[in-house]
Design an enzyme around this catalytic site. Sequence first.
Site, PDB file in Angstrom:
ATOM      1  N   ARG A  18      -1.018  -0.555  -8.793  1.00  0.00           N
ATOM      2  CA  ARG A  18      -2.356  -0.076  -8.442  1.00  0.00           C
ATOM      3  C   ARG A  18      -2.358   1.450  -8.527  1.00  0.00           C
ATOM      4  O   ARG A  18      -1.521   2.108  -7.915  1.00  0.00           O
ATOM      5  CB  ARG A  18      -2.706  -0.498  -7.013  1.00  0.00           C
ATOM      6  CG  ARG A  18      -4.081   0.008  -6.557  1.00  0.00           C
ATOM      7  CD  ARG A  18      -4.267  -0.092  -5.036  1.00  0.00           C
ATOM      8  NE  ARG A  18      -4.182  -1.461  -4.566  1.00  0.00           N
ATOM      9  CZ  ARG A  18      -3.896  -1.791  -3.298  1.00  0.00           C
ATOM     10  NH1 ARG A  18      -3.676  -0.851  -2.396  1.00  0.00           N
ATOM     11  NH2 ARG A  18      -3.834  -3.046  -2.937  1.00  0.00           N
ATOM     12  N   ASP A  46       0.846  -1.196   0.000  1.00  0.00           N
ATOM     13  CA  ASP A  46       0.000   0.000   0.000  1.00  0.00           C
ATOM     14  C   ASP A  46       0.881   1.246   0.000  1.00  0.00           C
ATOM     15  O   ASP A  46       2.036   1.199   0.425  1.00  0.00           O
ATOM     16  CB  ASP A  46      -0.857   0.052   1.283  1.00  0.00           C
ATOM     17  CG  ASP A  46      -2.091  -0.846   1.200  1.00  0.00           C
ATOM     18  OD1 ASP A  46      -2.414  -1.353   0.117  1.00  0.00           O
ATOM     19  OD2 ASP A  46      -2.722  -1.035   2.260  1.00  0.00           O
TER      20      ASP A  46
HETATM   21  C1  LIG Z   1      -8.567  -1.231  -3.935  1.00  0.00           C
HETATM   22  C2  LIG Z   1      -8.168   0.100  -3.389  1.00  0.00           C
HETATM   23  C3  LIG Z   1      -6.930   0.232  -2.784  1.00  0.00           C
HETATM   24  C4  LIG Z   1      -6.527   1.469  -2.288  1.00  0.00           C
HETATM   25  N1  LIG Z   1      -5.254   1.621  -1.784  1.00  0.00           N
HETATM   26  C5  LIG Z   1      -4.848   2.846  -1.409  1.00  0.00           C
HETATM   27  C6  LIG Z   1      -3.494   3.078  -1.003  1.00  0.00           C
HETATM   28  O1  LIG Z   1      -2.644   2.177  -0.977  1.00  0.00           O
HETATM   29  N2  LIG Z   1      -3.155   4.342  -0.637  1.00  0.00           N
HETATM   30  C7  LIG Z   1      -4.044   5.382  -0.660  1.00  0.00           C
HETATM   31  O2  LIG Z   1      -3.673   6.519  -0.347  1.00  0.00           O
HETATM   32  N3  LIG Z   1      -5.335   5.173  -1.021  1.00  0.00           N
HETATM   33  C8  LIG Z   1      -5.743   3.942  -1.388  1.00  0.00           C
HETATM   34  N4  LIG Z   1      -7.047   3.769  -1.781  1.00  0.00           N
HETATM   35  C9  LIG Z   1      -8.051   4.842  -1.537  1.00  0.00           C
HETATM   36  C10 LIG Z   1      -8.125   5.821  -2.696  1.00  0.00           C
HETATM   37  O3  LIG Z   1      -6.946   6.584  -2.740  1.00  0.00           O
HETATM   38  C11 LIG Z   1      -9.320   6.749  -2.527  1.00  0.00           C
HETATM   39  O4  LIG Z   1      -9.198   7.445  -1.340  1.00  0.00           O
HETATM   40  C12 LIG Z   1     -10.650   6.031  -2.578  1.00  0.00           C
HETATM   41  O5  LIG Z   1     -10.638   4.967  -3.481  1.00  0.00           O
HETATM   42  C13 LIG Z   1     -11.768   6.970  -2.989  1.00  0.00           C
HETATM   43  O6  LIG Z   1     -11.511   7.454  -4.266  1.00  0.00           O
HETATM   44  P1  LIG Z   1     -12.386   7.088  -5.572  1.00  0.00           P
HETATM   45  O7  LIG Z   1     -11.401   6.808  -6.657  1.00  0.00           O
HETATM   46  O8  LIG Z   1     -13.293   5.993  -5.299  1.00  0.00           O
HETATM   47  O9  LIG Z   1     -13.083   8.428  -5.931  1.00  0.00           O
HETATM   48  P2  LIG Z   1     -14.048   9.426  -5.119  1.00  0.00           P
HETATM   49  O10 LIG Z   1     -13.654  10.776  -5.641  1.00  0.00           O
HETATM   50  O11 LIG Z   1     -14.050   9.183  -3.657  1.00  0.00           O
HETATM   51  O12 LIG Z   1     -15.468   9.041  -5.682  1.00  0.00           O
HETATM   52  C14 LIG Z   1     -15.725   9.229  -7.045  1.00  0.00           C
HETATM   53  C15 LIG Z   1     -17.099   8.727  -7.403  1.00  0.00           C
HETATM   54  O13 LIG Z   1     -17.203   7.334  -7.109  1.00  0.00           O
HETATM   55  C16 LIG Z   1     -18.531   7.040  -6.688  1.00  0.00           C
HETATM   56  N5  LIG Z   1     -18.495   6.567  -5.280  1.00  0.00           N
HETATM   57  C17 LIG Z   1     -17.488   6.712  -4.389  1.00  0.00           C
HETATM   58  N6  LIG Z   1     -17.844   6.153  -3.200  1.00  0.00           N
HETATM   59  C18 LIG Z   1     -19.068   5.674  -3.349  1.00  0.00           C
HETATM   60  C19 LIG Z   1     -19.979   4.998  -2.487  1.00  0.00           C
HETATM   61  N7  LIG Z   1     -19.694   4.744  -1.201  1.00  0.00           N
HETATM   62  N8  LIG Z   1     -21.178   4.632  -2.999  1.00  0.00           N
HETATM   63  C20 LIG Z   1     -21.514   4.897  -4.282  1.00  0.00           C
HETATM   64  N9  LIG Z   1     -20.688   5.549  -5.133  1.00  0.00           N
HETATM   65  C21 LIG Z   1     -19.500   5.928  -4.684  1.00  0.00           C
HETATM   66  C22 LIG Z   1     -19.313   8.321  -6.754  1.00  0.00           C
HETATM   67  O14 LIG Z   1     -19.881   8.395  -8.045  1.00  0.00           O
HETATM   68  C23 LIG Z   1     -18.221   9.369  -6.606  1.00  0.00           C
HETATM   69  O15 LIG Z   1     -18.561  10.615  -7.152  1.00  0.00           O
HETATM   70  C24 LIG Z   1      -7.435   2.566  -2.344  1.00  0.00           C
HETATM   71  C25 LIG Z   1      -8.668   2.414  -2.959  1.00  0.00           C
HETATM   72  C26 LIG Z   1      -9.041   1.225  -3.494  1.00  0.00           C
HETATM   73  C27 LIG Z   1     -10.355   1.120  -4.189  1.00  0.00           C
END
Ligand SMILES: Cc1cc2nc3c(=O)[nH]c(=O)nc-3n(C[C@H](O)[C@H](O)[C@H](O)COP(=O)(O)OP(=O)(O)OC[C@H]3O[C@@H](n4cnc5c(N)ncnc54)[C@H](O)[C@@H]3O)c2cc1C
Length: 309
Positions: A185, A135
């Site tokens: 990732r 991560d």
């Molecule tokens: C598998 C995975 C591993 C990760 N590993 C790391 C890591 O190692 N380090 C790190 O800093 N971060 C990590 N993250 C977290 C990541 O950086 C984001 O903080 C997190 O994924 C939210 O960003 P988003 O891309 O979903 O977009 P967001 O801007 O949060 O959401 C974009 C859109 O997605 C949809 N959406 C989001 N949440 C929901 C919900 N609950 N219900 C319905 N629709 C929704 C909506 O349409 C929203 O407008 C990881 C995320 C994932 C998925």
Amino acid sequence: MLRRSLLALSRSSTVQQLVTTLPVSGGIVARFVPGETTERAVAATATLAADGLQVTLDHLGEDTLDRAQADRIIDEYVGLLEALAADGLARAAEVSVKLSAVGQALGADGAAVALDNARRICQAARAAGTTVTLDMEDHTTTDATLDALAELRRDFPETGGVVQAYLRRTEADCKDLAAAGSRVRLCKGAYKEPESVAYQGRADVDRSYVRCLKVLMNGAGYPMVATHDPRLIRIADMLAGRSERDAGSYEYQMLYGIRPEEQRRIAGSGKTMRVYVPYGDEWYGYLMRRLAERPQNVAFFARSLVSKG
Ligand SMILES: Cc1cc2nc3c(=O)[nH]c(=O)nc-3n(C[C@H](O)[C@H](O)[C@H](O)COP(=O)(O)OP(=O)(O)OC[C@H]3O[C@@H](n4cnc5c(N)ncnc54)[C@H](O)[C@@H]3O)c2cc1C
């Protein structure tokens, strides 16, 4: 504003004391964390795998401050990997590891301790028949984590890394990482970062995400598209098509409990969908980062606190 306040609150010990008395079963915690034990993590993996989903498991815990705690976390991962192999789930599940949980913050020799410890988890993963992804945490650790990844890949080239689109440096990091066999990732990034190193506006972060996605999809590595964002998923689909990638040469990733129907839809369409499953009793920091991302969750969270008392 709310995101920043919640990320700041995630560092408050008073709030942490209050919130961590919430039961993990039921309510807001269970929505994002299936349980605190290895058994619960393996059971959640089995359920997801039965629906055609892949899994990456994260034993929750960060900022480990002594070697004994780091050793306990390694034992936890080794036990988990053995349990996955014993239940025939190692092909469906890998593990995600935070270097801060295995010693990165332990003073001057923290980087070396974390690297040795991560190596032990990589060995256990290989013995089980699966892999590890490191991560990515806050920007002060990016160089150290990418250095550790390069070292680990000498012996365990299957080890995955993570890059965060909100960091200004990430497009260049993607160019370095987009080599054959390299599992990368791409996520937006979950920490509170200063403007000097990170884009602050959503649109800028999304634009950076697309630039990074282009580099990874055009490169020779294995992109892991970690987002819930429907727009970015559509763009990833399109870029994969344009690069003539087949379904087995990249994957989508989402967090446990977020858009579960969409997770199943993508897996059902023949693409690889991996669900990030966090487990363990140190779920507080993880939960606060999830709440910070989605204001709608905060009302639900507040109700959980009130009904508890
Ligand atoms: C598998 C995975 C591993 C990760 N590993 C790391 C890591 O190692 N380090 C790190 O800093 N971060 C990590 N993250 C977290 C990541 O950086 C984001 O903080 C997190 O994924 C939210 O960003 P988003 O891309 O979903 O977009 P967001 O801007 O949060 O959401 C974009 C859109 O997605 C949809 N959406 C989001 N949440 C929901 C919900 N609950 N219900 C319905 N629709 C929704 C909506 O349409 C929203 O407008 C990881 C995320 C994932 C998925």
